[in-house]
Write a protein that holds these residues in place. Structure first.
Motif, PDB file in Angstrom:
ATOM      1  N   ALA A  29      41.944  54.699  66.118  1.00 18.67           N
ATOM      2  CA  ALA A  29      42.414  55.806  66.955  1.00 18.67           C
ATOM      3  C   ALA A  29      41.702  55.880  68.303  1.00 18.67           C
ATOM      4  CB  ALA A  29      42.231  57.130  66.211  1.00 18.67           C
ATOM      5  N   MET A  30      40.672  55.047  68.505  1.00 16.06           N
ATOM      6  CA  MET A  30      39.970  55.064  69.797  1.00 16.06           C
ATOM      7  C   MET A  30      40.934  54.608  70.892  1.00 16.06           C
ATOM      8  SD  MET A  30      36.275  53.460  68.617  1.00 16.06           S
ATOM      9  CE  MET A  30      35.379  53.688  70.161  1.00 16.06           C
ATOM     10  N   PRO A  31      41.007  55.332  72.002  1.00 15.87           N
ATOM     11  CA  PRO A  31      41.983  54.999  73.044  1.00 15.87           C
ATOM     12  C   PRO A  31      41.560  53.814  73.913  1.00 15.87           C
ATOM     13  CG  PRO A  31      40.694  56.903  73.707  1.00 15.87           C
ATOM     14  CD  PRO A  31      40.265  56.559  72.308  1.00 15.87           C
ATOM     15  N   GLY A  32      42.545  53.001  74.281  1.00 19.84           N
ATOM     16  CA  GLY A  32      42.362  51.949  75.277  1.00 19.84           C
ATOM     17  C   GLY A  32      41.193  51.013  75.011  1.00 19.84           C
ATOM     18  N   TRP A  33      40.418  50.769  76.056  1.00 19.72           N
ATOM     19  CA  TRP A  33      39.295  49.829  76.001  1.00 19.72           C
ATOM     20  C   TRP A  33      38.216  50.257  75.015  1.00 19.72           C
ATOM     21  CZ3 TRP A  33      34.486  51.681  77.115  1.00 19.72           C
ATOM     22  CH2 TRP A  33      34.427  52.888  77.822  1.00 19.72           C
ATOM     23  N   LYS A  34      38.165  51.532  74.690  1.00 18.32           N
ATOM     24  CA  LYS A  34      37.125  52.028  73.769  1.00 18.32           C
ATOM     25  C   LYS A  34      37.308  51.445  72.367  1.00 18.32           C
ATOM     26  CE  LYS A  34      36.708  56.143  76.554  1.00 18.32           C
ATOM     27  NZ  LYS A  34      37.087  57.530  76.718  1.00 18.32           N
ATOM     28  N   ARG A  35      38.548  51.158  71.979  1.00 20.01           N
ATOM     29  CA  ARG A  35      38.791  50.554  70.662  1.00 20.01           C
ATOM     30  C   ARG A  35      38.098  49.194  70.562  1.00 20.01           C
ATOM     31  NH1 ARG A  35      44.655  50.167  69.503  1.00 20.01           N
ATOM     32  NH2 ARG A  35      44.345  52.400  69.376  1.00 20.01           N
ATOM     33  N   ARG A  36      38.172  48.399  71.615  1.00 21.43           N
ATOM     34  CA  ARG A  36      37.504  47.089  71.625  1.00 21.43           C
ATOM     35  C   ARG A  36      36.007  47.263  71.419  1.00 21.43           C
ATOM     36  NH1 ARG A  36      34.737  45.323  75.705  1.00 21.43           N
ATOM     37  NH2 ARG A  36      35.798  46.649  77.204  1.00 21.43           N
ATOM     38  N   VAL A  37      35.420  48.273  72.061  1.00 18.28           N
ATOM     39  CA  VAL A  37      33.991  48.546  71.909  1.00 18.28           C
ATOM     40  C   VAL A  37      33.681  48.961  70.471  1.00 18.28           C
ATOM     41  CG1 VAL A  37      32.105  50.056  72.637  1.00 18.28           C
ATOM     42  CG2 VAL A  37      33.652  49.084  74.342  1.00 18.28           C
ATOM     43  N   GLY A  38      34.488  49.863  69.912  1.00 15.15           N
ATOM     44  CA  GLY A  38      34.278  50.292  68.532  1.00 15.15           C
ATOM     45  C   GLY A  38      34.380  49.136  67.552  1.00 15.15           C
ATOM     46  N   GLU A  39      35.366  48.257  67.761  1.00 17.04           N
ATOM     47  CA  GLU A  39      35.512  47.080  66.901  1.00 17.04           C
ATOM     48  C   GLU A  39      34.285  46.184  67.000  1.00 17.04           C
ATOM     49  OE1 GLU A  39      39.175  45.566  68.458  1.00 17.04           O
ATOM     50  OE2 GLU A  39      40.397  46.791  67.092  1.00 17.04           O
TER      51      GLU A  39
END
Length: 135
Positions: A29-39
């Motif tokens: 559910a993290m938006p945009g580029w933040k999802r890549r960081v969370g992954e």
């Protein structure tokens, strides 16, 4: 299709829960580029500490070794993802961002930042062997 509500800074509102599933729901559910960081954070932590415990509490993924003791969490803000090392003052080197809490240190990851995976993994390794913060 609608996903979880995004709170301030794009932080996903995920029901609290123990285990990998709520953490993966938060990351998805993290938006945009933040999802890549969370992954990336999740992959580094899981690879470095395969026996890590995971949970989501207070709309924050948490990682720890003992029940209700956490060494790391992360949270979305407008311009960065804030990684919290709950015993960060005991790490070498100490993560760069200060906290009002004596033992806590932060590491901010911005959209265009490259994560030094070796350095981050070393922080994770060190943090995982310290007594965790009880929450």
């Amino acid at each position: 299709m609608t996903g979880p509500k995004l709170l301030s800074g794009g932080n996903p509102q995920i029901p609290k829960g123990d285990g990998d599933a709520p953490v993966q729901a938060y990351i998805a559910a993290m938006p945009g580029w933040k999802r890549r960081v969370g992954e990336a954070i999740d992959a580094i932590v899981t690879r470095t500490v395969p026996q890590v415990r995971k949970a989501v509490k207070w709309n924050t993924p948490l990682y720890g070794m003992a029940e209700r003791e956490w060494f790391l969490g992360f949270h979305c803000f407008d311009r960065y993802v804030k990684v919290t090392f709950f015993k960060g003052m005991s790490l070498d080197p100490v993560p760069p961002e200060k906290s009002k809490q004596a033992e806590v240190r932060y590491f901010h990851i911005h959209e265009d930042d490259a994560i030094d995976e070796a350095a981050f993994a070393e922080w994770v390794r060190q943090a995982s062997v310290l007594p965790g913060a009880r929450m």
